[in-house]
Design a protein around this motif. Structure first.
Motif, mmCIF file in Angstrom:
data_model
loop_
_atom_site.group_PDB
_atom_site.id
_atom_site.type_symbol
_atom_site.label_atom_id
_atom_site.label_comp_id
_atom_site.label_asym_id
_atom_site.label_seq_id
_atom_site.Cartn_x
_atom_site.Cartn_y
_atom_site.Cartn_z
ATOM 1 N N ALA A 15 0.531 16.688 -16.673
ATOM 2 C CA ALA A 15 -0.005 17.640 -17.655
ATOM 3 C C ALA A 15 0.871 17.699 -18.897
ATOM 4 N N ILE A 16 2.197 17.636 -18.691
ATOM 5 C CA ILE A 16 3.101 17.633 -19.849
ATOM 6 C C ILE A 16 2.862 16.383 -20.690
ATOM 7 N N VAL A 18 0.028 14.739 -20.927
ATOM 8 C CA VAL A 18 -1.247 14.944 -21.627
ATOM 9 C C VAL A 18 -1.034 15.795 -22.868
ATOM 10 N N TYR A 19 -0.236 16.869 -22.706
ATOM 11 C CA TYR A 19 0.045 17.735 -23.855
ATOM 12 C C TYR A 19 0.749 16.956 -24.957
ATOM 13 N N GLY A 20 1.727 16.124 -24.562
ATOM 14 C CA GLY A 20 2.458 15.355 -25.568
ATOM 15 C C GLY A 20 1.555 14.389 -26.313
ATOM 16 N N LEU A 22 -1.614 14.696 -26.799
ATOM 17 C CA LEU A 22 -2.593 15.397 -27.639
ATOM 18 C C LEU A 22 -1.937 16.037 -28.851
ATOM 19 N N VAL A 23 -0.714 16.540 -28.708
ATOM 20 C CA VAL A 23 -0.177 17.405 -29.766
ATOM 21 C C VAL A 23 0.714 16.655 -30.745
ATOM 22 N N ARG A 24 1.265 15.516 -30.342
ATOM 23 C CA ARG A 24 2.210 14.845 -31.228
ATOM 24 C C ARG A 24 1.473 14.073 -32.306
ATOM 25 N N ARG A 25 2.072 13.982 -33.483
ATOM 26 C CA ARG A 25 1.453 13.253 -34.582
ATOM 27 C C ARG A 25 2.115 11.912 -34.820
ATOM 28 N N ASN A 26 3.378 11.776 -34.430
ATOM 29 C CA ASN A 26 4.066 10.505 -34.583
ATOM 30 C C ASN A 26 3.648 9.573 -33.444
ATOM 31 N N LEU A 29 6.046 9.086 -30.521
ATOM 32 C CA LEU A 29 6.114 10.229 -29.605
ATOM 33 C C LEU A 29 4.871 10.290 -28.714
ATOM 34 N N ASP A 94 -2.720 11.286 -37.183
ATOM 35 C CA ASP A 94 -3.794 12.110 -37.744
ATOM 36 C C ASP A 94 -4.391 11.498 -38.998
#
Lengths: 110, 171
Positions: A15-16, A18-20, A22-26, A29, A94
């Motif tokens: 899950a961590i 998946v979060y990384g 989804l949320v990271r832009r680089n 990362l 993005d």
């Protein structure tokens, strides 16, 4: 040790990851998040190998295979990231919208 | 509570905490270094779960090669070394929701499915290099060879991708 301890830790790591992703832009990362998810899968495989006492050691062998595939994936992924950096000057996921579906071809021919 | 359980809890806490830092830290190089801590803790858990060879391969390949590759990629893409305020997407709430949903579904599945099942590690066959090697080259030799072809393809692909576009002959 209860079997669900390593399985729950594996779910948590997944899950961590998946979060990384989804949320990271680089983009680098984002690849780190993918590595976390692959590691969670490895933990699951090894835990079930220990639980089933597999004489063929299928779980551990598959974990090794997943590690090899992750190495190939990270090599190719970073080559793609470097190529994107060379052509765009940045690796912000993005802003990469060249492959988006549009009504008319808005992107000029490169 | 046995020694193995205590060690597992400690390593699990380290792995989960440093994984959270990997995805939340504001400094990119620190994310790669926290990834080392996570992968090392997971390697320790592999050792606890009688997968000795997998643990050393994890250290060698992940900590040794993959993290170094990631650090090189960060340097080659001119990643700033200081803290960055805009590393995350502007709206982090959907990501938190999706990750929480994944954790809820997977967690309830494994806890409900394997509640009360005991993982007996006493007398387990340790997956040493000898055991794992014998298994791979006896039972799993065909997938092993297929993987070598995959690695060759990835090698060629990475070289082709990183050669650049301008210097290709004939174009």
């Amino acid at each position: 040790m209860p079997l669900w301890w390593p399985l729950l830790l594996s779910s948590l790591l997944f899950a961590i990851g998946v979060y990384g992703v989804l949320v990271r832009r680089n983009a680098v990362l984002v690849l780190m998040g993918v590595e976390l998810m692959l590691n969670a899968v490895n933990l699951n495989l090894v835990a079930f190998d220990a639980y089933f006492r597999d004489v063929l050691h299928g779980g551990q062998t598959f974990a090794l295979f997943v590690i090899v595939i992750a190495a190939a994936e990270i090599g190719l992924g970073l080559a793609i990231v470097l190529l994107v950096f060379r052509t765009h000057g940045q690796i912000d996921v993005d802003t990469m919208r060249e492959l988006a579906d549009r009504e008319e071809p808005a992107v000029a021919e490169r | 509570m046995t020694v193995v359980e205590v060690l597992f809890l400690l390593l699990g806490l380290v792995a989960a905490g440093s994984a959270l830092l990997v995805v939340t830290t504001r400094t990119m190089v620190h994310a790669a270094l926290w990834l080392v801590v996570t992968l090392g803790a997971v390697a320790g858990i592999f050792l606890l779960l009688a997968a000795e060879f997998v643990a050393w391969v994890q250290i060698l390949i992940y900590v040794g090669a993959v993290v170094v590759l990631l650090l090189f990629a960060l340097m080659l893409t001119k990643a700033p070394t200081g803290p960055q305020p805009d590393l995350d997407a502007r709206r982090a709430l959907p990501a938190v929701a999706v990750a929480g949903l994944v954790l809820a579904v997977l967690g309830t599945t494994v806890v409900a499915g394997f509640h009360g099942v005991e993982l007996d590690l006493d007398g387990a066959v340790v997956g040493s290099a000898q055991t794992t090697g014998a298994t791979i080259f006896q039972q799993w030799v065909l997938p092993f060879e297929v993987l070598s072809v995959l690695l060759l393809a990835a090698l060629v692909g990475a070289i082709v991708l990183s050669r650049g576009t301008g210097r290709r002959g004939g174009e």
